[in-house]
Structure formats: structure tokens, C-alpha cells
Design a protein around this motif. Structure first.
Motif, short mmCIF file in Angstrom:
data_model
loop_
_atom_site.label_atom_id
_atom_site.label_comp_id
_atom_site.label_asym_id
_atom_site.label_seq_id
_atom_site.Cartn_x
_atom_site.Cartn_y
_atom_site.Cartn_z
N THR A 34 -6.45 3.11 0.50
CA THR A 34 -6.32 2.40 -0.78
C THR A 34 -7.65 2.37 -1.51
O THR A 34 -7.71 2.58 -2.73
CB THR A 34 -5.81 0.97 -0.54
OG1 THR A 34 -4.53 1.00 0.10
CG2 THR A 34 -5.71 0.20 -1.84
N HIS A 38 -8.72 4.02 -5.21
CA HIS A 38 -9.32 3.25 -6.30
C HIS A 38 -10.70 3.79 -6.69
O HIS A 38 -11.09 3.73 -7.86
CB HIS A 38 -9.46 1.78 -5.90
CG HIS A 38 -8.18 1.01 -5.91
ND1 HIS A 38 -7.09 1.35 -5.10
CD2 HIS A 38 -7.79 -0.08 -6.62
CE1 HIS A 38 -6.11 0.48 -5.33
NE2 HIS A 38 -6.51 -0.38 -6.24
N LEU A 50 -9.94 -4.41 -6.44
CA LEU A 50 -9.50 -4.36 -5.05
C LEU A 50 -10.42 -5.20 -4.17
O LEU A 50 -9.95 -5.99 -3.33
CB LEU A 50 -9.50 -2.91 -4.56
CG LEU A 50 -9.22 -2.70 -3.07
CD1 LEU A 50 -7.80 -3.12 -2.72
CD2 LEU A 50 -9.45 -1.24 -2.68
N SER A 94 -1.10 -3.55 -2.85
CA SER A 94 -2.00 -2.65 -3.57
C SER A 94 -1.42 -1.27 -3.88
O SER A 94 -2.07 -0.49 -4.58
CB SER A 94 -3.29 -2.46 -2.76
OG SER A 94 -3.01 -1.88 -1.50
N SER A 98 -2.69 1.34 -6.75
CA SER A 98 -3.24 2.63 -6.30
C SER A 98 -2.61 3.78 -7.08
O SER A 98 -3.31 4.69 -7.53
CB SER A 98 -2.98 2.81 -4.80
OG SER A 98 -3.64 1.83 -4.04
N TYR A 150 -3.15 -6.99 -9.72
CA TYR A 150 -4.04 -7.82 -8.91
C TYR A 150 -4.06 -9.27 -9.38
O TYR A 150 -4.29 -10.17 -8.56
CB TYR A 150 -5.44 -7.22 -8.90
CG TYR A 150 -5.53 -6.03 -7.99
CD1 TYR A 150 -5.32 -6.18 -6.62
CD2 TYR A 150 -5.75 -4.75 -8.47
CE1 TYR A 150 -5.36 -5.08 -5.76
CE2 TYR A 150 -5.79 -3.65 -7.63
CZ TYR A 150 -5.59 -3.83 -6.28
OH TYR A 150 -5.61 -2.75 -5.43
#
Length: 387
Positions: A34, A38, A50, A94, A98, A150
Motif C-alpha cells: 500500500t 501511494h 497514509l 486503504s 491505493s 482517509y
């Protein structure tokens, strides 16, 4: 993001997760992939969000952890709260961001090539019709989707981890009368939980605004530039995404209250939580005919209470004391002892999804929803995410 920054940053992230036992080995591997997804983005924004979510979420998880571990019961009889997060939990929070991050990175790469080609051809305004390399007002919808993802998962994490510490019992959001339910119930909300969710959303949105490469007046109309942001527009972005993150936490509660069953231990009245966010079984052996027959036979033979406890799986180790047959750590205990009543019952919800399914659906739905709202507000077609 520059490799000279990304490589050591990913290494530190993985080391911290391992040293703090925040993630399982599978969770660490998923977090590594992940982080790479990012970090390949040319902006720092996705990776920063993240990291902020991981650090803030981990911190919220450890707030009064010893107290929170006594408010619910782990499904496998372990102690110390939920334990490290698995790869499924990492991806549930996530994966959407992603995918959007990779798609936007590809979008920026193609846009940069097109802008350069236009500049080489002598176009006086190479940014016209091609988009900008900075984040313009009325610009890239994918950026809104990444931030919204997020903001929502951070709000949900803060709401769950801090809201459970509320002095009063939460109320079931899917109940018409908002009835009180045990702490940890899926769909249970409280005032403290909502305030915590708002705080989590604010943390992410603030980090996003500080990191976003917003187009400025100096860049407007130049190579790779776009419409500049006014102070009022910045406020609209901050307020809109912060409220949207809180709304994501509420949506997660509604989905959990409807489609995720909450299992309660009838003896203690506490919610039983599944490790790794998976489903909790409701006394699969509670009506075992063989177990019931053996217990009844033991009673009729006159062996008495000791025989019942033995059949219940609490036979003592030779030379040592007998363990408590109700002890959650006793994996061989039976859920019924003569009265044939289960030790676990469903408090609310249909058993269709587990916690990870709910988290992913909420994150994906709210991210796409945020892009749709921005598309309407800005007058930018949603199909532009593929351009």
C-alpha cells in the motif's frame, strides 16, 4: 514522491508497525504494498495521508487500551484488546485510496507528456484543455476521492476507539427509538463517538490541505498551471471534506447496524468481538446432541457437578486446580450446562457482512460519493477521472 524520501519513509513505517506489534506479518506486507502504491504518486499527498492515518489510528487504538479491553470480550478468549491488525483490515481501509492514487499518478503522467508536447509545438497556453499539474479549483476529482477515503476511515477509527470510552451507553442508530445497547455494538453511536469522529476527519483534512500542491496565482495560465485558489474556496474544501468524513463514520454505523450481526455474551452482557474484524460464531456447539447426552448421562449416574464441569471442557490438569468453566480462555468449555441455553446471542443486525466488508464498502462508497458531489458542485463531468 521522491525516492530519496519514499524509501526510508516506507522502511520506518514498516519498522514501527513491527516493533509496536500494530500489524500482523501479513498486515505488514499489505501495508508495504500500500505504501509503495501511494509513494509512486508524484505528489506527497497520498503517502502523507497514509502515514497520518496509520499513526493517528494507532495512537487512538492505544488510548486507555487496558480499559477498553475490559469493555468487550474477544471471541477467541485472548486478552489485551483486538490485537494487531491483519492484511484484510489494512486493505479494507486503504485499497480504494491505493487504486485512486495509482490512477491519478497515471493521469498526471499522461497530462505532463501532453503539456510538454503542446509546449514544444508552440502553444501559447499549453495548459488549456489539458488539465494542470497542480491541484486547481474545479480540478481533479480523484484527489477528492483520495482525501475523502482517509477522512472517512480516520473518522470511523477515532469514533470506534474513543467513543467506546463514553460514560453513557451508546444508542443503536438503526433503531427507531434509538435504544441503548452494550458498548462495542455495531451501529451504536454516542456523542463522544461523533466528536471523536469529527476530530479524526479534521486531522486528515488538515494534513491534506497542508500537503496539497494547490495552484497559485503565479502559476495560473502558465505551463502546467490551473485556476488559483481563493481563501473562501479553501474554507469550502476543508469544511466539506471534514463533514464528509464524519458522515462516513455515521454511514459505517448504519451499515454495521443493519448488515453486521453483533454477538453478545449472555452471562456478562458484553459484546463479543471477532479478531481481525471477522464474524463471531454464535455457539456453534451449543445444541450438540452428543454433548447434551453425555452431560445428562453423567448427572443420572450420580457423578454430580464435577461430571458436568468435566463434560463442559473444564477438567483440571492432574495435580492442579480446576479452571473456571466460564473462563473465556477455556477453549473447551460448552455453551450450555444442563439448561441447554446458548452463552452467545445476536444483539442486532443481519449476519451478511463482517467488519472488514463494512469498512471497505463505506470507504469505497463515500470516496466515490465525494467525487460525485464535487463533480456536481464544480460542474466537472465524473468521466474526467479517466481522462
Amino acid at each position: 514522491m521522491r525516492a530519496i524520501i519514499a524509501v526510508p519513509a516506507i522502511g520506518l513505517l514498516v519498522y514501527r508497525a513491527h516493533s509496536k506489534n500494530s500489524l500482523t506479518p501479513g498486515g505488514i506486507f499489505a501495508a508495504f504494498l500500500t505504501a509503495v502504491a501511494h509513494a509512486v504518486h508524484p505528489w506527497n499527498l497520498p503517502f502523507v495521508l497514509l502515514v497520518v492515518f496509520f499513526l493517528a489510528g494507532t495512537r487512538a487504538t492505544h488510548v486507555k487500551e487496558s480499559i477498553k479491553s475490559t469493555l468487550t470480550l474477544p471471541s477467541k478468549g485472548t486478552s489485551g484488546g483486538e490485537g494487531p491488525r491483519t492484511h484484510i483490515q489494512v486493505l479494507a481501509n486503504s485499497l480504494t485510496a491505493s487504486l485512486f492514487s495509482l490512477l491519478h499518478a497515471h493521469q498526471l503522467h499522461r497530462r505532463k507528456q501532453a503539456l510538454f508536447a503542446a509546449a514544444q509545438a508552440g502553444n501559447a497556453n499549453p495548459s488549456s484543455g489539458l488539465g494542470s499539474l497542480c491541484f486547481a479549483w474545479g480540478g481533479d476529482l480523484l484527489v477528492i476521492g483520495i482525501i475523502a477515503n482517509y477522512a472517512c476511515v480516520a473518522a470511523d477509527t477515532f469514533s470506534s476507539e474513543l467513543g467506546i470510552l463514553s460514560k453513557g451507553e451508546p444508542r443503536l442508530i438503526t433503531s427507531w427509538r434509538l435504544r441503548k445497547v452494550p458498548r462495542g455494538t455495531n451501529g451504536g453511536v454516542s456523542g463522544m463517538g461523533l466528536m471523536a469522529g469529527l476530530l479524526g476527519s479534521m486531522v486528515v483534512v488538515t494534513a491534506a490541505v497542508l500537503t496539497l500542491p494547490m495552484c497559485s496565482e503565479e502559476m495560473e495560465g502558465r505551463f502546467g498551471g490551473g485556476d488559483a485558489w481563493s481563501l473562501e474556496q479553501r474554507r469550502v474544501l476543508i469544511a466539506g471534506l471534514t463533514v464528509w468524513g464524519l458522515l462516513g463514520s455515521v454511514v459505517d454505523s448504519i451499515l454495521g447496524g443493519l448488515f453486521q450481526s453483533t454477538v453478545k455474551d449472555v452471562r456478562t452482557g458484553k459484546v463479543v468481538e471477532g479478531e481481525g474484524g471477522v464474524r463471531v460464531l454464535v455457539s456453534a456447539d451449543a445444541t450438540s446432541t452428543k454433548a447434551t447426552t453425555e452431560v445428562k448421562a453423567a448427572l443420572l449416574s450420580g457423578e454430580g457437578k464435577d461430571a458436568v464441569e468435566k463434560q463442559g471442557g473444564s477438567a483440571a490438569v492432574e495435580g492442579g486446580p480446576s479452571p473456571d468453566r466460564y473462563d473465556a480462555r477455556n477453549k473447551h468449555r460448552r455453551s450450555s450446562f444442563g439448561d441447554e441455553k446458548p452463552s452467545r446471542v445476536v444483539e442486532n443486525g443481519w449476519d451478511l457482512l463482517d467488519n472488514n466488508d463494512v469498512n471497505f464498502l463505506m470507504a469505497f462508497g463515500m470516496s466515490v460519493g465525494a467525487m460525485a458531489v464535487a463533480s456536481w458542485y464544480w460542474g466537472v463531468p465524473l468521466s474526467s477521472i479517466w481522462a
